[in-house]
Design a protein around this motif. Sequence first.
Motif, PDB file in Angstrom:
ATOM      1  N   TYR A   1       0.815  -1.218   0.000  1.00 32.09           N
ATOM      2  CA  TYR A   1       0.000   0.000   0.000  1.00 32.09           C
ATOM      3  C   TYR A   1       0.848   1.266   0.000  1.00 32.09           C
ATOM      4  O   TYR A   1       0.346   2.355  -0.262  1.00 32.09           O
ATOM      5  N   ASN A   2       2.148   1.147   0.287  1.00 35.81           N
ATOM      6  CA  ASN A   2       3.072   2.274   0.199  1.00 35.81           C
ATOM      7  C   ASN A   2       3.971   2.175  -1.025  1.00 35.81           C
ATOM      8  O   ASN A   2       4.887   2.978  -1.196  1.00 35.81           O
ATOM      9  N   ALA A   3       3.723   1.157  -1.855  1.00 29.25           N
ATOM     10  CA  ALA A   3       4.548   0.951  -3.050  1.00 29.25           C
ATOM     11  C   ALA A   3       3.653   1.083  -4.286  1.00 29.25           C
ATOM     12  O   ALA A   3       3.300   2.188  -4.672  1.00 29.25           O
ATOM     13  N   PHE A   4       3.266  -0.051  -4.870  1.00 27.95           N
ATOM     14  CA  PHE A   4       2.486  -0.015  -6.106  1.00 27.95           C
ATOM     15  C   PHE A   4       1.044  -0.481  -5.917  1.00 27.95           C
ATOM     16  O   PHE A   4       0.293  -0.547  -6.880  1.00 27.95           O
ATOM     17  N   GLY A   5       0.675  -0.855  -4.680  1.00 30.25           N
ATOM     18  CA  GLY A   5      -0.716  -1.136  -4.344  1.00 30.25           C
ATOM     19  C   GLY A   5      -1.351  -2.308  -5.056  1.00 30.25           C
ATOM     20  O   GLY A   5      -0.690  -3.277  -5.416  1.00 30.25           O
ATOM     21  N   ILE A   6      -2.655  -2.169  -5.248  1.00 37.00           N
ATOM     22  CA  ILE A   6      -3.442  -3.279  -5.788  1.00 37.00           C
ATOM     23  C   ILE A   6      -3.285  -3.456  -7.292  1.00 37.00           C
ATOM     24  O   ILE A   6      -3.789  -4.417  -7.852  1.00 37.00           O
ATOM     25  N   SER A   7      -2.576  -2.538  -7.944  1.00 38.77           N
ATOM     26  CA  SER A   7      -2.418  -2.671  -9.391  1.00 38.77           C
ATOM     27  C   SER A   7      -1.031  -3.152  -9.803  1.00 38.77           C
ATOM     28  O   SER A   7      -0.841  -3.565 -10.939  1.00 38.77           O
ATOM     29  N   GLY A   8      -0.052  -3.098  -8.883  1.00 38.84           N
ATOM     30  CA  GLY A   8       1.314  -3.415  -9.270  1.00 38.84           C
ATOM     31  C   GLY A   8       1.840  -2.321 -10.182  1.00 38.84           C
ATOM     32  O   GLY A   8       1.248  -1.257 -10.288  1.00 38.84           O
ATOM     33  N   ASP A   9       2.947  -2.577 -10.839  1.00 33.75           N
ATOM     34  CA  ASP A   9       3.483  -1.557 -11.757  1.00 33.75           C
ATOM     35  C   ASP A   9       3.106  -1.848 -13.202  1.00 33.75           C
ATOM     36  O   ASP A   9       3.509  -1.132 -14.112  1.00 33.75           O
ATOM     37  N   GLY A  10       2.327  -2.903 -13.415  1.00 27.90           N
ATOM     38  CA  GLY A  10       1.908  -3.251 -14.768  1.00 27.90           C
ATOM     39  C   GLY A  10       2.981  -3.979 -15.560  1.00 27.90           C
ATOM     40  O   GLY A  10       2.824  -4.243 -16.735  1.00 27.90           O
TER      41      GLY A  10
END
Length: 177
Positions: free
Chosen positions: A148-157
């Motif tokens: 939640y402090n990085a790329f969250g629920i989507s990731g970086d794709g």
Amino acid sequence: MKIKILILTTILCWGCSKVAPRRPINPKNSTTILKETINKSIRLNKIEEDKIVALIKKDSTKTYQISPNGFWYTYINKIEKNTPTPKVGDVATIAYNISDLQGHIIYSKAAIGEKKYQVDKEDFISALQAGIKLMKVGETITFVIPSYNAFGISGDGNKIGINQSIKSTVTLININN
């Protein structure tokens, strides 16, 4: 003339009538779904935090600190002298990598290269935005960052998955005002 005034008055009275607010069709379902989503997020965050705490306990060679922003960090190279840290608007030149919690490199420093980051003026990994402001020129810090402090629920794709915690080792190279 009296008829025109009477018609105008009637139109104004009808035009100023109050409109009843629209109510949700089924308000119970939306609050139930929202509460379930919040509870699920709390459970996922707790599981993630437990994994990070277990990882930190295994690494007895380093002392980790927890940030009020929700990430952990440890100094690899700490500068003891009283030098400035980056402030809002400064341009910080950094070199960093990103790995998973097991230490497998996802993005290497060589692949990323040096990054010029304008403190709190650019979109960047939220934990690193706060973490860079803790650093002095020449310091290297490893950050352990929940999703939640990085790329969250989507990731970086690309290489970072959904809800994936990461580690990042950052070196502050320079600060320009």
